[in-house]
Design a protein around this motif. Structure first.
Motif, PDB file in Angstrom:
ATOM      1  N   ARG A   1       0.828  -1.206   0.000  1.00  0.00           N
ATOM      2  CA  ARG A   1       0.000   0.000   0.000  1.00  0.00           C
ATOM      3  C   ARG A   1       0.863   1.257   0.000  1.00  0.00           C
ATOM      4  NH1 ARG A   1      -4.795  -1.461   4.349  1.00  0.00           N
ATOM      5  NH2 ARG A   1      -6.338  -2.229   2.841  1.00  0.00           N
TER       6      ARG A   1
ATOM      7  N   THR B  42       3.715   1.721  -1.415  1.00  0.00           N
ATOM      8  CA  THR B  42       4.282   2.028  -2.725  1.00  0.00           C
ATOM      9  C   THR B  42       3.230   2.656  -3.641  1.00  0.00           C
ATOM     10  OG1 THR B  42       3.777  -0.182  -3.616  1.00  0.00           O
ATOM     11  CG2 THR B  42       5.893   0.106  -2.528  1.00  0.00           C
TER      12      THR B  42
ATOM     13  N   LYS C 262       1.475   2.091  -6.230  1.00  0.00           N
ATOM     14  CA  LYS C 262       1.589   2.056  -7.701  1.00  0.00           C
ATOM     15  C   LYS C 262       2.444   3.202  -8.229  1.00  0.00           C
ATOM     16  CE  LYS C 262      -3.167   0.279  -8.021  1.00  0.00           C
ATOM     17  NZ  LYS C 262      -4.481   0.446  -8.692  1.00  0.00           N
ATOM     18  N   ASN C 263       3.350   3.700  -7.419  1.00  0.00           N
ATOM     19  CA  ASN C 263       4.084   4.903  -7.797  1.00  0.00           C
ATOM     20  C   ASN C 263       5.417   4.634  -8.474  1.00  0.00           C
ATOM     21  OD1 ASN C 263       2.266   6.876  -7.034  1.00  0.00           O
ATOM     22  ND2 ASN C 263       2.958   6.881  -4.916  1.00  0.00           N
ATOM     23  N   HIS C 264       5.776   3.381  -8.682  1.00  0.00           N
ATOM     24  CA  HIS C 264       7.059   3.106  -9.334  1.00  0.00           C
ATOM     25  C   HIS C 264       6.888   1.942 -10.298  1.00  0.00           C
ATOM     26  CE1 HIS C 264      11.317   2.431 -10.059  1.00  0.00           C
ATOM     27  NE2 HIS C 264      11.563   3.572  -9.446  1.00  0.00           N
ATOM     28  N   VAL C 265       7.384   2.116 -11.496  1.00  0.00           N
ATOM     29  CA  VAL C 265       7.183   1.125 -12.545  1.00  0.00           C
ATOM     30  C   VAL C 265       7.897  -0.182 -12.229  1.00  0.00           C
ATOM     31  CG1 VAL C 265       9.161   1.900 -13.917  1.00  0.00           C
ATOM     32  CG2 VAL C 265       7.222   0.796 -15.053  1.00  0.00           C
TER      33      VAL C 265
ATOM     34  N   ALA D 290       2.550  -3.619  -8.473  1.00  0.00           N
ATOM     35  CA  ALA D 290       1.427  -2.766  -8.070  1.00  0.00           C
ATOM     36  C   ALA D 290       0.319  -3.597  -7.445  1.00  0.00           C
ATOM     37  CB  ALA D 290       0.890  -2.001  -9.277  1.00  0.00           C
TER      38      ALA D 290
ATOM     39  N   HIS E 224      -3.574  -3.790  -6.720  1.00  0.00           N
ATOM     40  CA  HIS E 224      -4.846  -3.206  -7.163  1.00  0.00           C
ATOM     41  C   HIS E 224      -5.852  -3.132  -6.021  1.00  0.00           C
ATOM     42  CE1 HIS E 224      -3.521  -3.047 -11.238  1.00  0.00           C
ATOM     43  NE2 HIS E 224      -3.451  -4.359 -11.398  1.00  0.00           N
TER      44      HIS E 224
ATOM     45  N   MET F  77      -2.993  -8.146  -7.708  1.00  0.00           N
ATOM     46  CA  MET F  77      -1.828  -7.390  -8.157  1.00  0.00           C
ATOM     47  C   MET F  77      -1.740  -7.413  -9.679  1.00  0.00           C
ATOM     48  SD  MET F  77       0.793  -9.148  -5.426  1.00  0.00           S
ATOM     49  CE  MET F  77       0.221 -10.768  -5.919  1.00  0.00           C
ATOM     50  N   GLU F  78      -0.848  -6.566 -10.198  1.00  0.00           N
ATOM     51  CA  GLU F  78      -0.629  -6.595 -11.638  1.00  0.00           C
ATOM     52  C   GLU F  78       0.008  -7.922 -12.031  1.00  0.00           C
ATOM     53  OE1 GLU F  78       2.369  -3.947 -13.259  1.00  0.00           O
ATOM     54  OE2 GLU F  78       3.167  -3.610 -11.254  1.00  0.00           O
TER      55      GLU F  78
ATOM     56  N   LYS G  24       9.957  -6.087 -11.878  1.00  0.00           N
ATOM     57  CA  LYS G  24       9.134  -5.618 -10.768  1.00  0.00           C
ATOM     58  C   LYS G  24       9.572  -6.324  -9.486  1.00  0.00           C
ATOM     59  CE  LYS G  24       5.899  -3.836 -13.709  1.00  0.00           C
ATOM     60  NZ  LYS G  24       5.304  -2.478 -13.711  1.00  0.00           N
TER      61      LYS G  24
END
Length: 398
Positions: free
Chosen positions: A55, A57, A59-62, A66, A68, A179-180, A242
């Motif tokens: 939480r 992170t 989704k702030n870094h490629v 991430a 969801h 997650m992604e 990732k």
């Protein structure tokens, strides 16, 4: 679950949970769904650490996996989303009390939650530490890949010596993390299934630098960086890696008034071939232990150094020290803890299985030596590492 997500197939299984490939019911977007059974407080504590770190992170870094959404399972077919910033009170209570909190009985003596026997002990496929083999234990092999015998094990933190608690009327059966999805598998699978490519290796190294710098800036120490915990998304312009699996991560420190504060840890955890010397020795340690783990990974990626666990069929990326007439392997952290004056041979000199990429140049070898220093303070901090990697690769290219 089917109203929100469709489970397609199992894609991974570890010591604490199972990962499925799935799709969002409304959009059809492919996702990874991780089920974490809440069977004991030790596991629950790890789950909450992972949830909290993911939480943070946001989704702030490629290069960081991430999250969801998170769902709480309270019955065989009962799921509810968790609100952002909230933790399930009953799970927190279980961690604090040291026992799984169950539903209270109603006046008739019936449980308000049906019994379930679906929680099972999952096979632990990570974090093992093996003994040096005797001559009698040495396994014959025609493989050119060095093998690491599997004779002793290090338990992950918080594991209980007691017998497994019998499943009962739990109020929280499991957490589901959505997650992604990464279609390239983990870093071992992705890199070792392809011919060596220096440019691809350099890209992986730079992306991992960026990810760890980002995590450390938030005060997150991963504590289990290894190729298994790095997932890959295959893109037309090259792989995007990732960092994943935050079950052993800790939050604390971070940047305060422009200065990076360091939290100290004492739990011995991680995976043997990637653990820093201070962790091996049972000393207190900081986020600089992550830099050592990165150094092991970078060395292995750049030179394509692999080994096999006894009984395993899939090679793993990892650097090591090879000693003795029988050629048994010692993790770098263990070897440096036993002898902090040990001089590592970077690049490696002994014969390894082809095909091999060209060895790293002098500037990169110097940086690897710094990252693998016995003294944590001699290792470059994460916020400086990305610039140093770029500079070293550029210098060696000339």
């Amino acid at each position: 679950m089917e109203e929100l997500y469709t489970l397609e197939r199992e894609v991974g299984r570890g010591s604490y949970g199972v990962v499925f490939e799935g799709h969002m019911a409304k959009t059809g977007q492919r996702v990874a769904i991780k089920r974490l059974p809440c069977s004991n407080p030790e596991c629950i504590e790890l789950y909450l650490q992972e949830l909290w770190a993911m939480r943070a992170t946001a989704k702030n870094h490629v290069n960081v996996i991430a999250l969801h959404s998170c769902l709480l399972q309270t019955g065989p077919r009962s799921l509810k989303p968790l609100k952002a910033g909230k933790l399930p009170p009953r799970l927190v209570e279980s961690v604090l009390k040291g026992s799984v909190v169950k539903k209270t009985q109603n006046p008739e003596g019936n449980n308000t939650q049906p019994r379930t026997n679906t929680v099972s002990r999952l096979q632990d496929r990570t974090n093992t530490v093996q003994a040096r083999p005797t001559l009698q234990d040495k396994t014959k092999s025609d493989s050119t890949t060095p093998q690491r015998p599997h004779n002793r094990s290090r338990k992950r933190p918080f594991e209980s010596e007691e017998e497994e608690e019998q499943p009962g009327p739990l109020s929280c059966l499991a957490l589901w993390l959505v997650m992604e999805y990464c279609d390239g598998g983990d870093l071992n699978q992705y890199l070792l299934s392809r011919p060596p490519d220096p440019q691809r290796n350099h890209s992986v190294v730079k992306q991992l630098c960026s990810a760890v710098a980002f995590l450390h800036s938030l005060g997150i120490t991963h504590r289990d960086l290894k190729p298994d915990n790095v997932l890959v998304c295959v893109m037309p312009r090259g792989p995007i890696v990732k960092v994943a699996d935050f079950g052993l991560s800790k939050m604390g420190g971070g940047v305060v008034d422009g200065e990076l504060t360091r939290q100290h840890f004492s739990s011995t955890c991680g995976s043997d071939f990637y653990m820093a010397p201070e962790v091996w020795g049972g000393l207190t340690y900081t986020a600089q232990a992550d830099i050592f783990s990165l150094g092991v990974m970078f060395w292995a990626v750049l030179e394509r150094i692999t080994f096999l666990e006894e009984g395993a069929t899939q090679e793993q990326l990892g650097a090591y020290v090879c000693k003795g007439r029988t050629g048994w392997l010692i993790p770098l952290g263990e070897a440096l803890w036993e002898n902090n004056d040990l001089q590592l041979c970077i690049p490696m000199k002994f014969k390894r299985a082809p095909p091999l990429p060209p060895p790293p140049g002098p500037a990169m070898c110097t940086l690897l030596s710094d990252m693998l220093a016995s003294d944590p303070d001699a290792r470059p901090p994460a916020e400086q590492l990305e610039a140093r990697v770029r500079s070293a690769l550029e210098e060696d290219s000339h």
